[in-house]
Scaffold this motif. Sequence first.
Motif, PDB file in Angstrom:
ATOM      1  N   GLY A  83      -2.125   6.390   0.246  1.00 11.64           N
ATOM      2  CA  GLY A  83      -2.886   5.161   0.614  1.00 11.64           C
ATOM      3  C   GLY A  83      -1.615   3.990   0.353  1.00 11.64           C
ATOM      4  N   ASN A  86      -0.751   1.539   3.464  1.00 13.66           N
ATOM      5  CA  ASN A  86      -1.742   0.464   3.790  1.00 13.66           C
ATOM      6  C   ASN A  86      -1.411  -0.784   3.130  1.00 13.66           C
ATOM      7  N   GLY A  87      -0.781  -0.843   1.730  1.00 16.24           N
ATOM      8  CA  GLY A  87      -0.330  -2.059   1.321  1.00 16.24           C
ATOM      9  C   GLY A  87       1.040  -2.413   1.983  1.00 16.24           C
ATOM     10  N   ALA A  90      -0.572  -4.355   4.820  1.00 18.37           N
ATOM     11  CA  ALA A  90      -1.206  -5.645   4.462  1.00 18.37           C
ATOM     12  C   ALA A  90      -0.112  -6.698   4.186  1.00 18.37           C
ATOM     13  N   LEU A  91       1.065  -6.316   3.761  1.00 21.17           N
ATOM     14  CA  LEU A  91       2.224  -7.150   3.356  1.00 21.17           C
ATOM     15  C   LEU A  91       2.572  -7.602   4.882  1.00 21.17           C
ATOM     16  N   ALA A  94      -0.249 -10.055   6.366  1.00 17.05           N
ATOM     17  CA  ALA A  94      -0.857 -11.007   5.671  1.00 17.05           C
ATOM     18  C   ALA A  94      -0.325 -12.489   6.206  1.00 17.05           C
ATOM     19  N   ARG A 104     -10.505 -12.389   2.137  1.00 14.22           N
ATOM     20  CA  ARG A 104      -9.104 -11.594   1.766  1.00 14.22           C
ATOM     21  C   ARG A 104      -9.460 -10.279   1.169  1.00 14.22           C
ATOM     22  N   ALA A 108      -8.756  -6.844   2.979  1.00  9.98           N
ATOM     23  CA  ALA A 108      -8.041  -5.654   2.391  1.00  9.98           C
ATOM     24  C   ALA A 108      -8.531  -4.532   2.892  1.00  9.98           C
ATOM     25  N   THR A 111      -7.708  -2.810   6.108  1.00 10.15           N
ATOM     26  CA  THR A 111      -6.470  -2.477   6.395  1.00 10.15           C
ATOM     27  C   THR A 111      -5.992  -1.497   6.479  1.00 10.15           C
TER      28      THR A 111
ATOM     29  N   ALA B  16      -4.103  -0.739  -3.494  1.00  8.35           N
ATOM     30  CA  ALA B  16      -2.883  -0.673  -2.671  1.00  8.35           C
ATOM     31  C   ALA B  16      -2.837  -1.440  -1.493  1.00  8.35           C
ATOM     32  N   LYS B  17      -4.207  -1.571  -0.814  1.00  4.86           N
ATOM     33  CA  LYS B  17      -4.341  -2.379   0.292  1.00  4.86           C
ATOM     34  C   LYS B  17      -4.355  -3.897  -0.241  1.00  4.86           C
ATOM     35  N   LEU B  18      -4.936  -4.230  -1.151  1.00  9.80           N
ATOM     36  CA  LEU B  18      -4.971  -5.706  -1.623  1.00  9.80           C
ATOM     37  C   LEU B  18      -3.640  -6.116  -2.348  1.00  9.80           C
ATOM     38  N   GLY B  20      -0.806  -5.541  -1.120  1.00 14.48           N
ATOM     39  CA  GLY B  20      -0.182  -6.183  -0.111  1.00 14.48           C
ATOM     40  C   GLY B  20      -0.316  -7.659   0.604  1.00 14.48           C
ATOM     41  N   TYR B  21      -1.557  -8.127  -0.018  1.00 16.35           N
ATOM     42  CA  TYR B  21      -1.991  -9.403   0.419  1.00 16.35           C
ATOM     43  C   TYR B  21      -1.415 -10.480  -0.670  1.00 16.35           C
ATOM     44  N   LEU B  22      -1.220  -9.703  -1.863  1.00 15.01           N
ATOM     45  CA  LEU B  22      -0.895 -10.745  -3.146  1.00 15.01           C
ATOM     46  C   LEU B  22       0.616 -10.772  -3.312  1.00 15.01           C
ATOM     47  N   LEU B  23       1.423  -9.824  -2.808  1.00 15.80           N
ATOM     48  CA  LEU B  23       2.799  -9.873  -3.027  1.00 15.80           C
ATOM     49  C   LEU B  23       3.455 -10.913  -2.012  1.00 15.80           C
ATOM     50  N   PRO B  24       4.697 -11.378  -2.415  1.00 16.05           N
ATOM     51  CA  PRO B  24       5.398 -12.332  -1.638  1.00 16.05           C
ATOM     52  C   PRO B  24       5.680 -11.789  -0.188  1.00 16.05           C
ATOM     53  N   MET B  27       8.901  -9.502   0.141  1.00 15.84           N
ATOM     54  CA  MET B  27       9.101  -7.920  -0.062  1.00 15.84           C
ATOM     55  C   MET B  27       9.342  -7.103   1.135  1.00 15.84           C
TER      56      MET B  27
END
Lengths: 229, 103
Positions: A83, A86-87, A90-91, A94, A104, A108, A111, B16-18, B20-24, B27
């Motif tokens: 998983g 997926n991060g 998202a990055l 975003a 948001r 998430a 995503t 893990a998904k979330l 990604g939205y919170l990191l600068p 990265m």
Amino acid sequence: MSTPELPAAHRRRITSTAAGIGVATGAYGLSFGAISVASGLDPVQTQTLSLLMFTGASQFALVGVLGAGGGAVAAVLTAWLLGTRNGLYALSIAPIMDVGGLRRLGAAQLTIDESTAMALAHPDPPAASRRAFWSTGIAVYVLWNIGTVVGALGAAAIDDPAALGLDAAIPAGFIALLWPRLVGRTMWAVALAGAVVALALTPWLRPGLPVLAAGLVAFTASWLVGRRS
Amino acid sequence: MIWAAVLAGSIGCYVAKLVGYLLPPSMLQREDIRRITGLLPVALLAALVAVQTFAEGQSLVIDARVAGLAAAVVALVLRAPFLVVVLVAAVTAALLRAAGWAT
């Protein structure tokens, strides 16, 4: 979700592609539902995964490791590791998505491979990208869950899953997920090494752990590639 | 135990998904992060293919699943969609067992 600045034809094109992707993943949700039940989860547990986890590879991995007798810890760790990508998705989306608050939290959950690919495939204007993301994410979420219900209830009605080859469907599902990622020599080498390490360790470790050990292959390969470049 | 795995797994995957939205966004420039998130699924999925095909508990066996996997690869080479790939594997294994040619 309203995107008035986007021409209607463009909106329709995105929506119909999203619907097509949703139908395809719905069929794939069908096989997840069936395989999950064949692996020993009940239909409610199976559905909970599709509603809450909602990321195919991790779901297949969790039920696959549990079904093989690998235990909860190894199953959960494998699902988490799968998983993590997926991060990264998202990055990468975003900045385009530009969402906060409740939206948001919703973005998430949606995503995944398909929604991210669609968002990145429609970069211009950003409204098209957002529409591609939301329409694909929602279509896949709804149809993936419908597919899961049908597959789970169907498999629950079957007495002997092995007679129908459902145990053979599990590795087929994994290789179908792996196939599109096998691009270039590095990926093939990592895949082969991962498979060999897992098989070599199978007689020595509890089920589930050999797969996690294969994850170390990825870290080693990443370090080697980084040192070379 | 299954419920614990279902819930813990789901929470971790959502986090893990979330994250990604919170990191600068910077990265994303880190080559090592992009590399490992690309390589991890490949190693893990390949290991899952191997183990789910050949492992029976802690022993390695060759049974109808191998033929199913081979049929799946043929279907993938022919660009079949996901459900067809899975069905072809299941049907191949089921037929071999029904014919008594494999366990």
